[in-house]
Design an enzyme around this catalytic site. Structure first.
Site, mmCIF file in Angstrom:
data_model
loop_
_atom_site.group_PDB
_atom_site.id
_atom_site.type_symbol
_atom_site.label_atom_id
_atom_site.label_comp_id
_atom_site.label_asym_id
_atom_site.label_seq_id
_atom_site.Cartn_x
_atom_site.Cartn_y
_atom_site.Cartn_z
ATOM 1 N N LYS A 112 -4.162 0.801 -12.722
ATOM 2 C CA LYS A 112 -4.168 -0.357 -11.825
ATOM 3 C C LYS A 112 -5.389 -1.244 -12.034
ATOM 4 O O LYS A 112 -5.316 -2.461 -11.875
ATOM 5 C CB LYS A 112 -4.102 0.095 -10.358
ATOM 6 C CG LYS A 112 -2.730 0.590 -9.978
ATOM 7 C CD LYS A 112 -2.518 0.539 -8.480
ATOM 8 C CE LYS A 112 -1.109 0.969 -8.138
ATOM 9 N NZ LYS A 112 -0.904 1.184 -6.711
ATOM 10 N N LYS A 195 7.251 3.187 -16.080
ATOM 11 C CA LYS A 195 7.840 3.458 -14.763
ATOM 12 C C LYS A 195 8.377 2.170 -14.130
ATOM 13 O O LYS A 195 7.754 1.123 -14.270
ATOM 14 C CB LYS A 195 6.696 4.046 -13.935
ATOM 15 C CG LYS A 195 7.001 4.534 -12.600
ATOM 16 C CD LYS A 195 5.718 5.055 -11.943
ATOM 17 C CE LYS A 195 4.819 3.921 -11.466
ATOM 18 N NZ LYS A 195 3.761 4.326 -10.554
ATOM 19 N N LYS A 198 6.689 -1.901 -8.637
ATOM 20 C CA LYS A 198 6.685 -3.119 -7.824
ATOM 21 C C LYS A 198 5.911 -4.228 -8.507
ATOM 22 O O LYS A 198 6.153 -5.403 -8.282
ATOM 23 C CB LYS A 198 6.012 -2.851 -6.473
ATOM 24 C CG LYS A 198 6.734 -1.852 -5.589
ATOM 25 C CD LYS A 198 5.944 -1.658 -4.280
ATOM 26 C CE LYS A 198 6.442 -0.481 -3.475
ATOM 27 N NZ LYS A 198 5.381 0.369 -2.948
HETATM 28 P P1 TYM Z 1 4.292 3.759 -3.559
HETATM 29 O O1 TYM Z 1 4.353 2.760 -2.467
HETATM 30 O O2 TYM Z 1 3.848 3.320 -4.915
HETATM 31 O O3 TYM Z 1 5.707 4.447 -3.744
HETATM 32 C C1 TYM Z 1 6.387 5.014 -2.645
HETATM 33 C C2 TYM Z 1 7.130 6.255 -3.102
HETATM 34 O O4 TYM Z 1 8.036 5.916 -4.169
HETATM 35 C C3 TYM Z 1 7.809 6.764 -5.272
HETATM 36 N N1 TYM Z 1 8.040 5.996 -6.500
HETATM 37 C C4 TYM Z 1 8.905 6.351 -7.451
HETATM 38 N N2 TYM Z 1 9.743 7.402 -7.548
HETATM 39 C C5 TYM Z 1 10.523 7.455 -8.652
HETATM 40 N N3 TYM Z 1 10.502 6.529 -9.655
HETATM 41 C C6 TYM Z 1 9.671 5.451 -9.573
HETATM 42 N N4 TYM Z 1 9.665 4.544 -10.539
HETATM 43 C C7 TYM Z 1 8.831 5.333 -8.436
HETATM 44 N N5 TYM Z 1 7.906 4.424 -8.054
HETATM 45 C C8 TYM Z 1 7.425 4.850 -6.870
HETATM 46 C C9 TYM Z 1 6.356 7.194 -5.168
HETATM 47 O O5 TYM Z 1 6.121 8.397 -5.857
HETATM 48 C C10 TYM Z 1 6.207 7.344 -3.667
HETATM 49 O O6 TYM Z 1 6.651 8.613 -3.246
HETATM 50 N N6 TYM Z 1 0.169 6.435 -2.860
HETATM 51 C C11 TYM Z 1 1.528 6.288 -2.412
HETATM 52 C C12 TYM Z 1 1.673 6.010 -0.934
HETATM 53 C C13 TYM Z 1 0.970 6.976 -0.050
HETATM 54 C C14 TYM Z 1 1.353 8.304 0.227
HETATM 55 C C15 TYM Z 1 0.382 8.802 1.145
HETATM 56 C C16 TYM Z 1 2.397 9.105 -0.203
HETATM 57 C C17 TYM Z 1 -0.157 6.718 0.660
HETATM 58 N N7 TYM Z 1 -0.513 7.826 1.400
HETATM 59 C C18 TYM Z 1 0.432 10.106 1.630
HETATM 60 C C19 TYM Z 1 2.452 10.411 0.296
HETATM 61 C C20 TYM Z 1 1.483 10.895 1.200
HETATM 62 C C21 TYM Z 1 2.143 5.127 -3.167
HETATM 63 O O7 TYM Z 1 1.470 4.316 -3.725
HETATM 64 O O8 TYM Z 1 3.460 5.033 -3.085
#
Ligand code: TYM
Length: 333
Positions: A112, A195, A198
Site C-alpha cells: 500500500k 488480487k 478496491k
Molecule cells: P478489507 O476491507 O480490505 O476487506 C474486507 C474483507 O474482504 C476480504 N477480501 C477478499 N477476500 C477474497 N478475495 C479478495 N480479493 C478479497 N479482498 C478482500 C478481506 O480478507 C477481508 O476479510 N484489515 C481488514 C479490515 C479489518 C479487520 C479487522 C478484519 C480491520 N480490523 C479485524 C478482521 C478483524 C481489511 O482491510 O479488509
C-alpha cells in the site's frame, strides 16, 4: 466462550472478493456462533485519504451490504468503529506492545505504501495494531477473513501473547483465523496474479457490489482468459490463474467445489463458460444488490442499526478496557 469479530473498510468499490471471501461467510457463521460483531472499520479507512462525504456514504454502503447479504442486525452487532472509543484507546496500548520489527515485515504495508514509503501515514504503518485492538477489545476468539489478512492475524496473536507475557496474565485469547470456502482469494478479472481490490485503477478488474446486471455480464465477458478449454480435473488449472479464478468464483457462487464445476464444464471453452458464469453471478448477486439499494434509500434505518450496534459494542468493550487499564497501571476514578 467463542466470539466472532470481523471488519470491512468503507473505502468504496465494495467488490465480489469482499462478498465471497468475507461477508457471505459471515452469514453462515451467525448460525454457528451466538456472539458475532461485524464492524465497518472507518478508522482503518482514513489511513489513506478519504473524502469526508464519501466516507459517510461508504460507511452506510458497507453496513447496507452486510444487512442485505443476510446478517441479522438483531442477532449480531453491526457498527462503525469510530463510535466505540475502546478501539483507538486499546490500539495506543498495542502501539506500545508491538515491535517495529514486527510491523516492518507486513507485506500489506509495503504494497500500500508503494515506493514512496516516507510519505505514507503513520496510521498505515500501525494499521495492524488497530486491527488487534478491534478484535481483542471484545476478546474475540474467531476472525473470519479472506486470505490476504492472514499475516495481520498472526501479528494479532503475537501482540496478545506479548501483552499476556508482559503483564503476567493470560488475559487475551489466541485468535483463530477462519479462512474458508473456494473464494478466499478472488483475483483480478484482468490479471490472475493480482488480487481483486478496491483500489485497482481499472474498474473492469473487479465486480462491484453496485454494478448493474449489464455491467456484471460485460465485465465477465471481458475477463482475461487463455485459449484452452476448461480441464476436467482441478490439477489441469495449475499454471492457468485466470481460468482457476473464474472457476473458483463459479464454485463459490454456486455453493459447490471446483471439481463439481469442472465435472460440468470440463472440455468446454470460455465461450460457453463465461455466459453461464455471468448468469449465475447475476442471479446470486442481484437480490443482494436490490436489497442494498433499498437500504441505501432508507438511510435512517441503516443509521439506526449502526447506532444500536455501537451502543452494544461499547457495553461489551468497556469492561474489558477497564481491566486492561488496571493491568497496565492506569489510575482510574
Ligand atoms: P478489507 O476491507 O480490505 O476487506 C474486507 C474483507 O474482504 C476480504 N477480501 C477478499 N477476500 C477474497 N478475495 C479478495 N480479493 C478479497 N479482498 C478482500 C478481506 O480478507 C477481508 O476479510 N484489515 C481488514 C479490515 C479489518 C479487520 C479487522 C478484519 C480491520 N480490523 C479485524 C478482521 C478483524 C481489511 O482491510 O479488509
Amino acid at each position: 466462550m467463542k466470539r466472532i469479530f470481523s471488519g470491512v473498510q468503507p473505502t468504496g468499490n465494495l467488490h465480489l472478493g469482499n462478498y465471497l471471501g468475507a461477508i457471505r461467510n459471515w452469514v453462515h457463521l451467525q448460525d454457528e456462533f451466538e456472539d458475532c460483531l461485524f464492524c465497518v472499520v472507518d478508522l482503518h479507512a482514513i489511513t489513506v485519504w478519504q473524502e469526508p462525504k464519501d466516507l459517510v456514504a461508504n460507511t452506510r454502503e458497507v453496513a447496507a451490504a452486510m444487512i442485505a447479504a443476510g446478517i441479522d442486525p438483531k442477532r449480531n452487532v453491526i457498527f462503525n468503529q469510530s463510535q466505540v472509543s475502546a478501539h483507538a484507546e486499546l490500539a495506543w496500548i498495542f502501539n506500545c506492545v508491538a515491535r517495529l520489527g514486527w510491523l516492518d515485515r507486513m507485506t500489506q504495508f509495503k504494497e500500500k505504501a508503494g515506493k514512496d514509503k516516507e510519505r505514507a501515514s503513520v496510521g498505515l504503518y500501525a494499521y495492524p495494531n488497530l486491527m488487534a485492538a478491534d478484535i481483542l477489545a471484545y476478546k474475540a476468539t474467531h476472525v473470519p477473513v479472506g486470505e490476504d489478512q492472514k499475516q495481520h492475524l498472526e501479528l494479532v496473536r503475537d501482540i496478545a501473547q506479548k501483552f499476556n507475557h508482559d503483564y503476567g496474565q493470560e488475559f487475551f485469547p489466541q485468535v483463530e483465523p477462519l479462512i474458508f470456502g473456494t473464494a478466499t482469494r478472488v483475483m483480478s478479472l484482468k490479471d490472475g496474479s493480482s488480487k481483486m481490490s478496491k483500489s485497482d485503477s481499472s474498474d473492469n478488474s473487479r465486480i462491484n457490489m453496485t454494478d448493474d446486471i449489464d455491467g456484471i455480464a460485460r465485465k465477465i465477458k471481458k475477463a482475461k482468459t487463455d485459449p484452452e478449454p476448461l480441464p476436467s480435473e482441478a490439477q489441469g488449472l495449475d499454471g492457468r490463474p485466470e481460468a482457476a479464478n473464474l472457476v473458483g468464483i463459479y464454485a463459490a457462487l454456486a455453493d459447490t467445489d471446483v471439481e463439481a464445476v469442472l465435472g460440468e464444464f470440463g472440455g468446454q471453452g470460455f465461450g460457453a463458460f463465461k455466459p453461464a458464469l455471468a448468469d449465475l453471478a447475476v442471479s446470486k448477486l442481484s437480490p443482494v444488490q436490490d436489497e442494498m439499494r433499498r437500504l441505501m434509500d432508507d438511510v435512517a434505518h441503516v443509521d439506526n442499526v449502526l447506532h444500536a450496534g455501537a451502543e452494544r459494542a461499547n457495553d461489551l468493550a468497556a469492561s474489558i478496557l477497564e481491566e486492561v487499564q488496571d493491568l497496565v497501571g492506569f489510575l482510574r476514578p
